[in-house]
Motif scaffolding. Structure first.
Motif, PDB file in Angstrom:
ATOM      1  N   VAL A 302       0.857  -1.185   0.000  1.00  0.00           N
ATOM      2  CA  VAL A 302       0.000   0.000   0.000  1.00  0.00           C
ATOM      3  C   VAL A 302       0.895   1.237   0.000  1.00  0.00           C
ATOM      4  O   VAL A 302       2.036   1.198   0.473  1.00  0.00           O
ATOM      5  CB  VAL A 302      -0.932   0.044   1.233  1.00  0.00           C
ATOM      6  N   SER A 303       0.380   2.317  -0.536  1.00  0.00           N
ATOM      7  CA  SER A 303       1.141   3.562  -0.536  1.00  0.00           C
ATOM      8  C   SER A 303       0.961   4.277   0.802  1.00  0.00           C
ATOM      9  O   SER A 303       0.099   3.923   1.611  1.00  0.00           O
ATOM     10  CB  SER A 303       0.684   4.465  -1.682  1.00  0.00           C
ATOM     11  N   GLY A 304       1.794   5.302   1.001  1.00  0.00           N
ATOM     12  CA  GLY A 304       1.676   6.084   2.216  1.00  0.00           C
ATOM     13  C   GLY A 304       2.809   5.840   3.190  1.00  0.00           C
ATOM     14  O   GLY A 304       3.819   5.196   2.879  1.00  0.00           O
ATOM     15  N   GLU A 305       2.643   6.354   4.385  1.00  0.00           N
ATOM     16  CA  GLU A 305       3.696   6.309   5.396  1.00  0.00           C
ATOM     17  C   GLU A 305       3.825   4.917   6.018  1.00  0.00           C
ATOM     18  O   GLU A 305       2.840   4.277   6.357  1.00  0.00           O
ATOM     19  CB  GLU A 305       3.403   7.338   6.480  1.00  0.00           C
ATOM     20  N   HIS A 306       5.073   4.469   6.158  1.00  0.00           N
ATOM     21  CA  HIS A 306       5.400   3.212   6.833  1.00  0.00           C
ATOM     22  C   HIS A 306       6.410   3.518   7.936  1.00  0.00           C
ATOM     23  O   HIS A 306       7.308   4.339   7.753  1.00  0.00           O
ATOM     24  CB  HIS A 306       6.032   2.200   5.869  1.00  0.00           C
ATOM     25  N   THR A 307       6.255   2.863   9.065  1.00  0.00           N
ATOM     26  CA  THR A 307       7.208   3.013  10.166  1.00  0.00           C
ATOM     27  C   THR A 307       7.833   1.659  10.463  1.00  0.00           C
ATOM     28  O   THR A 307       7.120   0.661  10.647  1.00  0.00           O
ATOM     29  CB  THR A 307       6.526   3.551  11.429  1.00  0.00           C
ATOM     30  N   PHE A 308       9.148   1.635  10.478  1.00  0.00           N
ATOM     31  CA  PHE A 308       9.887   0.413  10.794  1.00  0.00           C
ATOM     32  C   PHE A 308      10.603   0.612  12.121  1.00  0.00           C
ATOM     33  O   PHE A 308      11.353   1.574  12.295  1.00  0.00           O
ATOM     34  CB  PHE A 308      10.892   0.100   9.684  1.00  0.00           C
ATOM     35  N   SER A 309      10.355  -0.294  13.084  1.00  0.00           N
ATOM     36  CA  SER A 309      10.928  -0.175  14.421  1.00  0.00           C
ATOM     37  C   SER A 309      11.609  -1.476  14.822  1.00  0.00           C
ATOM     38  O   SER A 309      11.122  -2.572  14.515  1.00  0.00           O
ATOM     39  CB  SER A 309       9.838   0.153  15.451  1.00  0.00           C
ATOM     40  N   GLU A 311      14.328  -2.663  18.316  1.00  0.00           N
ATOM     41  CA  GLU A 311      15.220  -2.353  19.452  1.00  0.00           C
ATOM     42  C   GLU A 311      15.199  -0.871  19.832  1.00  0.00           C
ATOM     43  O   GLU A 311      16.247  -0.210  19.908  1.00  0.00           O
ATOM     44  CB  GLU A 311      16.650  -2.807  19.142  1.00  0.00           C
ATOM     45  N   LYS A 312      14.003  -0.330  20.035  1.00  0.00           N
ATOM     46  CA  LYS A 312      13.805   1.047  20.491  1.00  0.00           C
ATOM     47  C   LYS A 312      14.229   2.098  19.468  1.00  0.00           C
ATOM     48  O   LYS A 312      14.363   3.277  19.791  1.00  0.00           O
ATOM     49  CB  LYS A 312      14.548   1.312  21.812  1.00  0.00           C
ATOM     50  N   ILE A 313      14.477   1.677  18.244  1.00  0.00           N
ATOM     51  CA  ILE A 313      14.837   2.608  17.170  1.00  0.00           C
ATOM     52  C   ILE A 313      13.769   2.503  16.095  1.00  0.00           C
ATOM     53  O   ILE A 313      13.268   1.412  15.812  1.00  0.00           O
ATOM     54  CB  ILE A 313      16.219   2.267  16.571  1.00  0.00           C
ATOM     55  N   SER A 314      13.411   3.621  15.501  1.00  0.00           N
ATOM     56  CA  SER A 314      12.407   3.587  14.440  1.00  0.00           C
ATOM     57  C   SER A 314      12.743   4.607  13.371  1.00  0.00           C
ATOM     58  O   SER A 314      13.476   5.574  13.608  1.00  0.00           O
ATOM     59  CB  SER A 314      11.006   3.860  15.009  1.00  0.00           C
ATOM     60  N   THR A 315      12.223   4.355  12.182  1.00  0.00           N
ATOM     61  CA  THR A 315      12.371   5.294  11.081  1.00  0.00           C
ATOM     62  C   THR A 315      11.101   5.238  10.253  1.00  0.00           C
ATOM     63  O   THR A 315      10.375   4.233  10.277  1.00  0.00           O
ATOM     64  CB  THR A 315      13.596   4.948  10.208  1.00  0.00           C
ATOM     65  N   THR A 316      10.819   6.321   9.549  1.00  0.00           N
ATOM     66  CA  THR A 316       9.600   6.411   8.744  1.00  0.00           C
ATOM     67  C   THR A 316       9.982   6.650   7.280  1.00  0.00           C
ATOM     68  O   THR A 316      10.917   7.394   6.977  1.00  0.00           O
ATOM     69  CB  THR A 316       8.713   7.566   9.245  1.00  0.00           C
ATOM     70  N   PHE A 317       9.270   5.988   6.377  1.00  0.00           N
ATOM     71  CA  PHE A 317       9.499   6.198   4.950  1.00  0.00           C
ATOM     72  C   PHE A 317       8.161   6.158   4.223  1.00  0.00           C
ATOM     73  O   PHE A 317       7.176   5.595   4.715  1.00  0.00           O
ATOM     74  CB  PHE A 317      10.460   5.162   4.376  1.00  0.00           C
ATOM     75  N   GLU A 318       8.118   6.764   3.048  1.00  0.00           N
ATOM     76  CA  GLU A 318       6.909   6.811   2.235  1.00  0.00           C
ATOM     77  C   GLU A 318       7.004   5.789   1.099  1.00  0.00           C
ATOM     78  O   GLU A 318       8.038   5.669   0.454  1.00  0.00           O
ATOM     79  CB  GLU A 318       6.728   8.202   1.605  1.00  0.00           C
ATOM     80  N   ALA A 319       5.923   5.049   0.891  1.00  0.00           N
ATOM     81  CA  ALA A 319       5.816   4.165  -0.260  1.00  0.00           C
ATOM     82  C   ALA A 319       4.912   4.851  -1.273  1.00  0.00           C
ATOM     83  O   ALA A 319       3.826   5.341  -0.941  1.00  0.00           O
ATOM     84  CB  ALA A 319       5.240   2.821   0.133  1.00  0.00           C
ATOM     85  N   THR A 320       5.365   4.933  -2.515  1.00  0.00           N
ATOM     86  CA  THR A 320       4.630   5.651  -3.554  1.00  0.00           C
ATOM     87  C   THR A 320       4.029   4.668  -4.541  1.00  0.00           C
ATOM     88  O   THR A 320       4.506   3.542  -4.711  1.00  0.00           O
ATOM     89  CB  THR A 320       5.541   6.631  -4.303  1.00  0.00           C
ATOM     90  N   GLU A 321       2.960   5.101  -5.200  1.00  0.00           N
ATOM     91  CA  GLU A 321       2.343   4.263  -6.210  1.00  0.00           C
ATOM     92  C   GLU A 321       3.315   4.076  -7.378  1.00  0.00           C
ATOM     93  O   GLU A 321       4.036   5.004  -7.760  1.00  0.00           O
ATOM     94  CB  GLU A 321       1.038   4.892  -6.725  1.00  0.00           C
ATOM     95  N   ALA A 322       3.339   2.867  -7.959  1.00  0.00           N
ATOM     96  CA  ALA A 322       4.195   2.606  -9.103  1.00  0.00           C
ATOM     97  C   ALA A 322       3.747   3.459 -10.281  1.00  0.00           C
ATOM     98  O   ALA A 322       2.554   3.685 -10.494  1.00  0.00           O
ATOM     99  CB  ALA A 322       4.158   1.127  -9.478  1.00  0.00           C
ATOM    100  N   ALA A 323       4.726   3.967 -11.039  1.00  0.00           N
ATOM    101  CA  ALA A 323       4.398   4.802 -12.178  1.00  0.00           C
ATOM    102  C   ALA A 323       3.660   3.982 -13.223  1.00  0.00           C
ATOM    103  O   ALA A 323       4.015   2.849 -13.509  1.00  0.00           O
ATOM    104  CB  ALA A 323       5.684   5.391 -12.780  1.00  0.00           C
ATOM    105  N   SER A 324       2.615   4.557 -13.794  1.00  0.00           N
ATOM    106  CA  SER A 324       1.847   3.847 -14.823  1.00  0.00           C
ATOM    107  C   SER A 324       2.596   3.877 -16.136  1.00  0.00           C
ATOM    108  O   SER A 324       3.359   4.779 -16.431  1.00  0.00           O
ATOM    109  CB  SER A 324       0.477   4.490 -14.987  1.00  0.00           C
ATOM    110  N   ALA A 325       2.389   2.797 -16.920  1.00  0.00           N
ATOM    111  CA  ALA A 325       3.099   2.694 -18.191  1.00  0.00           C
ATOM    112  C   ALA A 325       2.598   3.731 -19.181  1.00  0.00           C
ATOM    113  O   ALA A 325       1.446   4.097 -19.192  1.00  0.00           O
ATOM    114  CB  ALA A 325       2.921   1.284 -18.752  1.00  0.00           C
TER     115      ALA A 325
END
Length: 325
Positions: A302-309, A311-325
């Motif tokens: 799915v697109s949108g914000e993802h949080t990966f955590s 050992e008490k550490i976390s980071t956030t990244f965005e997943a974008t929709e694949a470009a259409s052909a």
């Protein structure tokens, strides 16, 4: 014993849909009238094994015939166009001969770019069922389906232990509805498993899986020497996936360090993590790739914000929709 043309078997990827200008092969198993393997084939003037390959212009295709000395023969060749394979024993064609050689000019799998991935909720445990998807990419990092392209996947899995060095694990290779192969086996004991996968006869880099031992009462996995101030998380797009596109793999890396900044490893050689997105929360297992470095392949759905955590550490990244052909 003499080989029977009715019982002799001929099979292999060279008689399926093959890639032009790419080495391939097929196998001949000689059997007698009772279906027993002839070891070796009695090569007399009356009962020779004869193989001839022709292309669609009726020109002969060069090939190599390797005798395994046990009644099994391997025929290797490089097809340029469609053709046929004639196999005979004692002057009589074996059942199915001539066999069609179907050649296509579609993208060739790039084995060095291909990789294995596990479901996002996978967690290695003793007695668990393991399913790895074989993501076959071409040189442009596009995912190939075996329904549209010609490739064959083979796999072997071994368990490593000091007592046996390595022991073979029953393994099944399946083709899924989406045209991807999956490698499936059961982890019947703790320890390290090595997965060997080949695509069209070319080996991928071996993949390892650490299965932690079951924690008994009063026991624990030692994680206290990991310092979350010195450790860090990386989200690494794979190949040409620079924008973390939905449906494309991402590498999650955890660099575990102690208070002195030194890379450290856990007793189980794995670290648990959590991925949170709009679709829900998933438990993931990061496997040690080298000392202090733990990795997990993740494909956002799915697109949108993802949080990966972890050992008490976390980071956030965005997943974008694949470009259409």
């Amino acid at each position: 014993r003499q080989a029977s043309p009715k019982q002799t078997e001929v099979f292999g990827p060279g008689l399926m849909c093959v890639q032009a200008f790419t080495s391939t092969y097929f196998t001949i198993v000689t059997r007698d009238d009772h279906g027993r393997q002839v070891v070796p084939l009695k090569q007399t003037p009356e009962t020779p094994l004869q193989v001839r390959l022709f292309d669609e212009n009726n020109d002969e295709i060069p090939f190599n015939l390797f005798d395994h000395q046990d009644g099994i023969y391997t025929v290797s060749f490089i097809p340029h166009q469609n053709g046929r394979a004639l196999v005979s024993v004692g002057g009589m064609p074996v059942d199915g001969s001539p066999f069609l050689i179907q050649v296509q000019n579609k993208p060739i799998p790039a084995v060095e770019e291909s990789f294995l991935s596990a479901p996002v909720d996978f967690k290695a445990k003793v007695g668990g069922h393991v399913q790895y998807f074989v993501n076959v990419l071409d040189s442009q990092f596009d995912l190939l389906s075996c329904f549209d392209h010609s490739y064959t996947v083979l796999a072997r899995v071994f368990h490593l232990s000091p007592e046996e060095f390595q022991s073979s694990v029953p393994t099944e290779v399946r083709v899924n509805e989406n045209g991807l192969y999956s490698v499936e086996f059961t982890t019947d004991r703790a320890g390290e498993y090595v997965i060997y996968v080949s695509i069209n006869g070319t080996d991928m880099t071996p993949f390892t899986l650490q299965v932690p031992r079951e924690i008994e009462h009063g026991d624990s996995i030692e994680l206290s020497n990991i310092d979350h101030h010195n450790s860090r998380i990386q989200v690494v797009p794979f190949g040409s996936n620079r924008y973390n596109r939905v449906g494309y793999p991402i590498i999650l890396l955890f660099h575990a360090r102690n208070k002195n900044g030194e890379l450290v490893q856990t007793a189980s050689r794995s670290i648990s993590g959590v991925i949170t997105s709009s679709q829900g929360v998933y438990q993931v297992l990061l496997i040690q790739r080298s000392r202090g470095e733990y990795v997990h392949w993740f494909t956002p759905v799915v697109s949108g914000e993802h949080t990966f955590s972890a050992e008490k550490i976390s980071t956030t990244f965005e997943a974008t929709e694949a470009a259409s052909a």
